[in-house]
Write a protein that holds these residues in place. Structure first.
Motif, mmCIF file in Angstrom:
data_model
loop_
_atom_site.group_PDB
_atom_site.id
_atom_site.type_symbol
_atom_site.label_atom_id
_atom_site.label_comp_id
_atom_site.label_asym_id
_atom_site.label_seq_id
_atom_site.Cartn_x
_atom_site.Cartn_y
_atom_site.Cartn_z
ATOM 1 N N TYR A 101 94.533 -55.427 75.600
ATOM 2 C CA TYR A 101 94.761 -54.970 76.981
ATOM 3 C C TYR A 101 95.239 -53.523 76.957
ATOM 4 N N LYS A 105 95.678 -48.370 81.828
ATOM 5 C CA LYS A 105 94.472 -47.621 81.442
ATOM 6 C C LYS A 105 94.841 -46.272 80.838
ATOM 7 N N THR A 182 90.246 -63.490 80.370
ATOM 8 C CA THR A 182 90.211 -62.477 81.429
ATOM 9 C C THR A 182 91.294 -62.746 82.462
ATOM 10 N N GLN A 183 91.382 -63.995 82.915
ATOM 11 C CA GLN A 183 92.387 -64.368 83.908
ATOM 12 C C GLN A 183 93.801 -64.172 83.369
ATOM 13 N N ASN A 185 94.814 -62.303 80.756
ATOM 14 C CA ASN A 185 95.099 -60.894 80.491
ATOM 15 C C ASN A 185 95.419 -60.136 81.777
ATOM 16 N N LEU A 186 94.682 -60.446 82.840
ATOM 17 C CA LEU A 186 94.947 -59.777 84.118
ATOM 18 C C LEU A 186 96.327 -60.156 84.659
ATOM 19 N N ALA A 187 96.689 -61.438 84.501
ATOM 20 C CA ALA A 187 97.984 -61.893 85.012
ATOM 21 C C ALA A 187 99.132 -61.299 84.220
ATOM 22 N N GLY A 189 98.881 -58.815 81.761
ATOM 23 C CA GLY A 189 98.763 -57.362 81.710
ATOM 24 C C GLY A 189 99.145 -56.720 83.025
ATOM 25 N N GLY A 190 98.907 -57.439 84.113
ATOM 26 C CA GLY A 190 99.291 -56.908 85.417
ATOM 27 C C GLY A 190 100.787 -56.703 85.530
ATOM 28 N N ASP A 193 101.407 -53.602 83.719
ATOM 29 C CA ASP A 193 100.927 -52.505 84.568
ATOM 30 C C ASP A 193 101.923 -52.191 85.686
#
Length: 287
Positions: A101, A105, A182-183, A185-187, A189-190, A193
């Motif tokens: 992740y 970015k 994906t789900q 990592n988004l949760a 990693g969010g 972030d």
């Protein structure tokens, strides 16, 4: 704590023996058994316990966890530590690029890491816990507690049966992690972030606030300054975020301080608890 080891170092023979037969000295029921390891050909007493203690050798744990990763086609690097041949730790960093992740970015890459702990002296409970490994500083990052619970990314046990069942749970967890990467990592990693997106103007004040809230001693004497250490880490990494200081950099700087073996002799589980407190403190500050 720098007690680097190899997997083979952890797999020495170990057995539970009768205290009186082994020593010739009578023992009460609480110490009627000894855990004895054979290390470099020398028998060493590692623990005294009652006959209720269930000995689970490292050879039953760490090779099986490796095999679960291999069976699931996971690419991984591994690192082992041992304290006095009685407390044991392993980290497995999952190297599949699809699992990595990119925080904010920014090129600040983190990868999933599975940490395992076990002991023969009862001072460290058996535990498998997911976290992340930050490439820049090579330290482990704690996962938010809510995500650990939501995705069942923590597995523990005490007795032989529950430890054996943990391999089955780990296998299911890895499959779930891979299928839903994906789900997840988004949760997760969010959350990272969120910290990275919160620029802090008075960041030195923020550091002091977090240290105090996390019960981390803020050393300031002629030999060492906690603030100087943390600020130097931030200064070396803030170029990743357009030279702006955010809560993720603050978290990581304190994380690096907690995991610096030249300053901290605490065990990994103690460091993890402190790190968790820092992370949760910063998350609370977002609201």
């Amino acid at each position: 704590m720098n007690n680097q080891a190899t997997l083979s170092d952890l797999l020495f023979d170990v057995e539970m023996v009768d205290t009186e037969e082994f020593t010739g000295i009578p023992a009460n029921s609480d110490y009627s058994k000894l855990i004895v390891g054979t290390i470099d050909g020398q028998q060493t007493i590692l623990n005294a316990c009652s006959n209720r203690y269930e000995l689970v050798p490292n050879s039953t744990i760490f090779p099986n966890i490796r095999q679960v990763l291999i069976d699931n086609g996971m690419q991984f690097t591994e690192n082992y530590q041992s304290i006095n041949n009685a407390r044991f730790y392993a980290d497995y960093v999952l190297e599949d690029q699809e699992l990595a992740y990119n925080v904010g970015k920014s090129g600040d890459i983190i990868k999933p890491r599975i940490s395992v702990q076990h002991s023969y002296n009862g001072l460290t409970k058996y535990l498998i816990v997911f976290g992340y490994y930050r490439m820049i500083c090579s330290n482990g990052l704690i996962l938010p507690v809510n995500e650990l619970k939501k995705y069942n990314l923590e597995i523990s046990g005490k007795h032989t049966s529950s430890i054996k069942n943990s391999f089955i749970k780990l296998n299911k967890t890895i499959k779930y992690f891979a299928d839903n990467r994906t789900q997840i990592n988004l949760a997760i990693g969010g959350t990272f972030d969120q910290l990275a997106g919160n620029v802090v103007e008075k960041w030195e004040d923020r550091i002091v606030e977090v240290l105090n809230a996390s019960n981390i001693v803020n050393v300031d004497n002629s030999k060492f300054s906690t603030m100087d250490y943390v600020k130097n880490v931030i200064d070396s990494e803030k170029h990743l975020y357009d030279n702006k200081v955010n809560d993720f950099l603050i978290y990581n700087s304190i994380n690096q301080y907690l995991n610096d073996d030249t300053l901290n002799k605490k065990t990994p589980e103690v460091r993890r608890a402190k790190d968790s407190k820092v992370f949760e403190t910063l998350l609370e500050m977002q609201s």
